[in-house]
Design an enzyme around this catalytic site. Structure first.
Site, PDB file in Angstrom:
ATOM      1  N   GLY A 150       0.797  -1.235   0.000  1.00 10.08           N
ATOM      2  CA  GLY A 150       0.000   0.000   0.000  1.00 10.08           C
ATOM      3  C   GLY A 150       0.823   1.276   0.000  1.00 10.08           C
ATOM      4  O   GLY A 150       1.468   1.609  -0.986  1.00 10.08           O
ATOM      5  N   LYS A 221       2.895 -10.277  -4.033  1.00  5.79           N
ATOM      6  CA  LYS A 221       3.767  -9.168  -3.616  1.00  5.79           C
ATOM      7  C   LYS A 221       5.186  -9.677  -3.362  1.00  5.79           C
ATOM      8  O   LYS A 221       6.177  -9.014  -3.717  1.00  5.79           O
ATOM      9  CB  LYS A 221       3.211  -8.502  -2.355  1.00  5.79           C
ATOM     10  CG  LYS A 221       1.880  -7.809  -2.597  1.00  5.79           C
ATOM     11  CD  LYS A 221       1.206  -7.465  -1.279  1.00  5.79           C
ATOM     12  CE  LYS A 221      -0.132  -6.786  -1.487  1.00  5.79           C
ATOM     13  NZ  LYS A 221      -0.929  -6.697  -0.283  1.00  5.79           N
TER      14      LYS A 221
HETATM   15  P1  NAP Z   1     -12.222  -1.888  -6.729  1.00  3.36           P
HETATM   16  O1  NAP Z   1     -12.644  -1.043  -5.591  1.00  3.36           O
HETATM   17  O2  NAP Z   1     -12.937  -3.174  -6.959  1.00  3.36           O
HETATM   18  O3  NAP Z   1     -12.344  -0.990  -8.048  1.00  3.36           O
HETATM   19  C1  NAP Z   1     -12.204  -1.501  -9.342  1.00  3.36           C
HETATM   20  C2  NAP Z   1     -12.599  -0.430 -10.350  1.00  3.36           C
HETATM   21  O4  NAP Z   1     -12.338  -0.899 -11.663  1.00  3.36           O
HETATM   22  C3  NAP Z   1     -14.065  -0.066 -10.313  1.00  3.36           C
HETATM   23  O5  NAP Z   1     -14.207   1.314 -10.564  1.00  3.36           O
HETATM   24  C4  NAP Z   1     -14.682  -0.853 -11.474  1.00  3.36           C
HETATM   25  O6  NAP Z   1     -15.753  -0.182 -12.088  1.00  3.36           O
HETATM   26  C5  NAP Z   1     -13.522  -0.869 -12.456  1.00  3.36           C
HETATM   27  N1  NAP Z   1     -13.461  -2.069 -13.280  1.00  3.36           N
HETATM   28  C6  NAP Z   1     -13.209  -3.339 -12.858  1.00  3.36           C
HETATM   29  N2  NAP Z   1     -13.181  -4.178 -13.935  1.00  3.36           N
HETATM   30  C7  NAP Z   1     -13.419  -3.414 -15.014  1.00  3.36           C
HETATM   31  C8  NAP Z   1     -13.503  -3.681 -16.396  1.00  3.36           C
HETATM   32  N3  NAP Z   1     -13.345  -4.916 -16.870  1.00  3.36           N
HETATM   33  N4  NAP Z   1     -13.748  -2.664 -17.233  1.00  3.36           N
HETATM   34  C9  NAP Z   1     -13.927  -1.413 -16.760  1.00  3.36           C
HETATM   35  N5  NAP Z   1     -13.831  -1.083 -15.455  1.00  3.36           N
HETATM   36  C10 NAP Z   1     -13.593  -2.077 -14.603  1.00  3.36           C
HETATM   37  O7  NAP Z   1     -10.682  -2.234  -6.639  1.00  3.36           O
HETATM   38  P2  NAP Z   1      -9.555  -1.487  -5.785  1.00  3.36           P
HETATM   39  O8  NAP Z   1      -9.593  -1.948  -4.385  1.00  3.36           O
HETATM   40  O9  NAP Z   1      -9.599  -0.032  -6.084  1.00  3.36           O
HETATM   41  O10 NAP Z   1      -8.218  -2.159  -6.410  1.00  3.36           O
HETATM   42  C11 NAP Z   1      -7.754  -1.786  -7.688  1.00  3.36           C
HETATM   43  C12 NAP Z   1      -6.362  -2.380  -7.904  1.00  3.36           C
HETATM   44  O11 NAP Z   1      -5.476  -1.854  -6.911  1.00  3.36           O
HETATM   45  C13 NAP Z   1      -6.279  -3.900  -7.771  1.00  3.36           C
HETATM   46  O12 NAP Z   1      -5.334  -4.383  -8.671  1.00  3.36           O
HETATM   47  C14 NAP Z   1      -5.798  -4.113  -6.342  1.00  3.36           C
HETATM   48  O13 NAP Z   1      -5.079  -5.311  -6.191  1.00  3.36           O
HETATM   49  C15 NAP Z   1      -4.883  -2.927  -6.189  1.00  3.36           C
HETATM   50  N6  NAP Z   1      -4.670  -2.501  -4.807  1.00  3.36           N
HETATM   51  C16 NAP Z   1      -5.739  -2.291  -3.987  1.00  3.36           C
HETATM   52  C17 NAP Z   1      -5.508  -1.863  -2.683  1.00  3.36           C
HETATM   53  C18 NAP Z   1      -6.626  -1.603  -1.728  1.00  3.36           C
HETATM   54  O14 NAP Z   1      -6.341  -1.324  -0.554  1.00  3.36           O
HETATM   55  N7  NAP Z   1      -7.878  -1.665  -2.138  1.00  3.36           N
HETATM   56  C19 NAP Z   1      -4.196  -1.646  -2.234  1.00  3.36           C
HETATM   57  C20 NAP Z   1      -3.123  -1.855  -3.114  1.00  3.36           C
HETATM   58  C21 NAP Z   1      -3.381  -2.278  -4.396  1.00  3.36           C
HETATM   59  P3  NAP Z   1     -17.125   0.132 -11.300  1.00  3.36           P
HETATM   60  O15 NAP Z   1     -16.754   1.166 -10.278  1.00  3.36           O
HETATM   61  O16 NAP Z   1     -18.058   0.677 -12.315  1.00  3.36           O
HETATM   62  O17 NAP Z   1     -17.543  -1.163 -10.686  1.00  3.36           O
HETATM   63  N1  HSE Z   2      -5.881  -6.687  -0.428  1.00  2.00           N
HETATM   64  C1  HSE Z   2      -4.602  -6.145  -0.188  1.00  2.00           C
HETATM   65  C2  HSE Z   2      -4.273  -6.232   1.292  1.00  2.00           C
HETATM   66  C3  HSE Z   2      -4.573  -4.720  -0.668  1.00  2.00           C
HETATM   67  O1  HSE Z   2      -5.182  -6.462   2.078  1.00  2.00           O
HETATM   68  O2  HSE Z   2      -3.112  -6.071   1.657  1.00  2.00           O
HETATM   69  C4  HSE Z   2      -3.214  -4.118  -0.657  1.00  2.00           C
HETATM   70  O3  HSE Z   2      -2.391  -4.691  -1.610  1.00  2.00           O
END
Ligand code: NAP
Ligand code: HSE
Length: 449
Positions: A150, A221
């Site tokens: 993160g 990771k």
């Molecule tokens: P999320 O809340 O599920 O958001 C995904 C977004 O992508 C949503 O806006 C969704 O649209 C859109 N989307 C998904 N599939 C799509 C497609 N096929 N075409 C068009 N739009 C699409 O996910 P997130 O938690 O933000 O995570 C995003 C990335 O960051 C992931 O790779 C995750 O591993 C990484 N990450 C997340 C965190 C965390 O703490 N959450 C931390 C580090 C890294 P809608 O809004 O319309 O549904």
């Molecule tokens: N799902 C992941 C976690 C988000 O809980 O650490 C950050 O990469």
């Protein structure tokens, strides 16, 4: 007068367009951060770069989105090709997750020579070989600080800060969701399904949360960290991964009885043979180990390098703002390279002045030791002056000197509530002039950090 901004490099400000693929937890965090800190970022680039979001990819444009400022509907698209091919988009941020559409987006951006920023560890761990080959072929970088831990800048640290080290080991807690779940199981006696529900509601979990609990998010990771440290692609099929699904409250209770805590640990180690050990599994670690106190969504990574020795990184490993912090850092780095491909890239001050808070205005609690003549009423005399300055006392202590219990001079300690240092100084000057005080009081601050 507000400080003058110093943009003395005579650079023109280039506005770079961002295509933001994904507007969920992290994507909307990036929007909020750029809205809030865009001007500061431009200042920090010496006035050379301004970032502007030109297009946003979502699945459902009608969804209500909780962003700090309204998002113009015309920025939204459901067609990733429109976003990548948009001539106003110079940089592509991939935050949709998964390894299919995300792969197409990143590959297309690289082919279009548009630098990519992603937080997608699954994509890079599973299909990184293909994408890094494209990155090399099209001479266009992929930045991925947000993919590991993160908000902790571990990618930059391993790649840049420790570039002069052989890295003996990288050991850490790198999945916030499972760490959060383990803590809730420990403290509230929850089983993991309800604790997982909480982590999902807080935006920590992956869209497919099985990756969090089965250890594979941490493994993705760890693969990225090991690839950075040792330089070669790692086949996910060859590493040992176990998650927290098998952990039950009874295991946590037994661990506690035995002097341990249970943590999902990623272990990366280089052996003398040159072999790389890489595994992820729930582990017992001693309650006094520094990683034992890493709780909730926090991650920590202990790195050992042959030159640096031990280094420890700690911070929020998931969640909207911490992850957006890393994405935005990558964006600025990518944007700087586009806007200023050569020339001075080191730090230069960007304001001519700023205000420092006078020490008298700083506030903490205090420990004050007085050397007093031991006679009736001294505590009351000191307390009276403190009360006159509205300084609260949280405790007093006067240790008896066992070697000389009848001594005339004793140390008397006062613990004081939070007040301005200037107020304390004034009160202490007055106390020092009392005839029961033999020398200048000794003051330590009690910091709440
Ligand atoms: P999320 O809340 O599920 O958001 C995904 C977004 O992508 C949503 O806006 C969704 O649209 C859109 N989307 C998904 N599939 C799509 C497609 N096929 N075409 C068009 N739009 C699409 O996910 P997130 O938690 O933000 O995570 C995003 C990335 O960051 C992931 O790779 C995750 O591993 C990484 N990450 C997340 C965190 C965390 O703490 N959450 C931390 C580090 C890294 P809608 O809004 O319309 O549904
Ligand atoms: N799902 C992941 C976690 C988000 O809980 O650490 C950050 O990469």
């Amino acid at each position: 007068m507000p400080p003058v901004r110093l943009h003395t490099r005579r650079v023109t400000c280039t506005t770079l367009g961002i295509g933001l693929a994904g507007f969920g937890t992290v994507g909307s965090g990036v929007w909020n951060t750029l809205q809030r800190n865009g001007g500061l970022i431009t200042d920090r680039t010496g006035g050379s770069v301004e970032l502007a979001i030109r297009s946003i990819l979502v699945r459902d444009p009608a969804k209500t989105r909780a962003t700090a400022s309204e998002v113009p509907q015309e920025l939204l698209t459901t067609d990733w090709r429109t976003l990548v091919e948009n001539p106003a988009v110079d940089l592509v941020v991939e935050l949709i997750g998964g390894t299919t559409d995300a792969f197409e987006i990143v590959a297309a951006a690289l082919r279009a020579k548009k630098p990519v920023v992603t937080g997608n560890k699954a994509l890079l761990a599973e299909r990184g070989s293909e994408l890094f080959a494209l990155s090399r072929q099209f001479d266009t970088p992929i930045h991925f600080e947000a993919a590991v831990a993160g908000g902790i800048p571990i990618i930059k640290s391993v790649q840049e800060s420790f570039v002069g080290n052989r890295l003996d080991s990288i050991v850490g807690i790198i999945n916030g969701t499972s760490n959060y779940i383990l803590q809730r199981m420990t403290e509230a006696g929850l089983d993991y399904p309800p604790a997982l529900g909480e982590a999902q509601a807080l935006g920590y979990a992956e869209s497919d949360p099985t990756l969090d609990v089965n250890g594979w998010d941490a493994a993705h990771k760890a693969i990225l960290l090991a690839t950075l440290a040792y330089g070669f692609p790692i086949d996910p099929a060859k590493i040992h991964v176990a998650g927290i699904e098998q952990v039950r409250p009874i295991d946590i209770a037994f661990a506690k009885q035995l002097g341990y805590v249970v943590k999902l640990l990623a272990v990366i180690r280089e052996h003398a043979s040159g072999d790389i050990e890489l595994r992820v599994q729930p582990s017992f670690i001693g309650q006094k180990h520094i990683l034992a106190s890493v709780n909730g969504v926090f991650n920590a990574i202990a790195v050992h390098g042959d030159a640096v020795g031990d280094a420890l990184f700690y911070g929020r490993g998931a969640g909207q703002d911490p992850t957006a912090s890393s994405v935005v850092a990558d964006l600025v780095e990518a944007a700087r390279s586009l806007a200023l491909p050569s020339g001075h890239r080191g730090f230069l001050p960007y304001r001519d002045s700023g205000n420092l808070l006078p020490v008298e205005e700083t506030e903490t609690a205090y420990y004050v030791r007085f050397d007093v003549t031991d006679r009736p009423g001294v505590v009351a005399e000191i307390a009276r002056v403190l009360a006159d300055h509205r300084i609260g006392i949280s405790g007093t202590h006067s240790p008896v000197n066992p070697e000389n219990p009848d001594a005339d001079f004793v140390d008397m300690v006062f613990l004081l509530h939070t007040c301005k240092f200037g107020t304390l100084k004034t009160a202490l000057a007055q106390i020092e002039s009392l005839d029961c005080i033999n020398s200048a009081p000794v003051v330590f601050r009690i910091e709440k950090i």
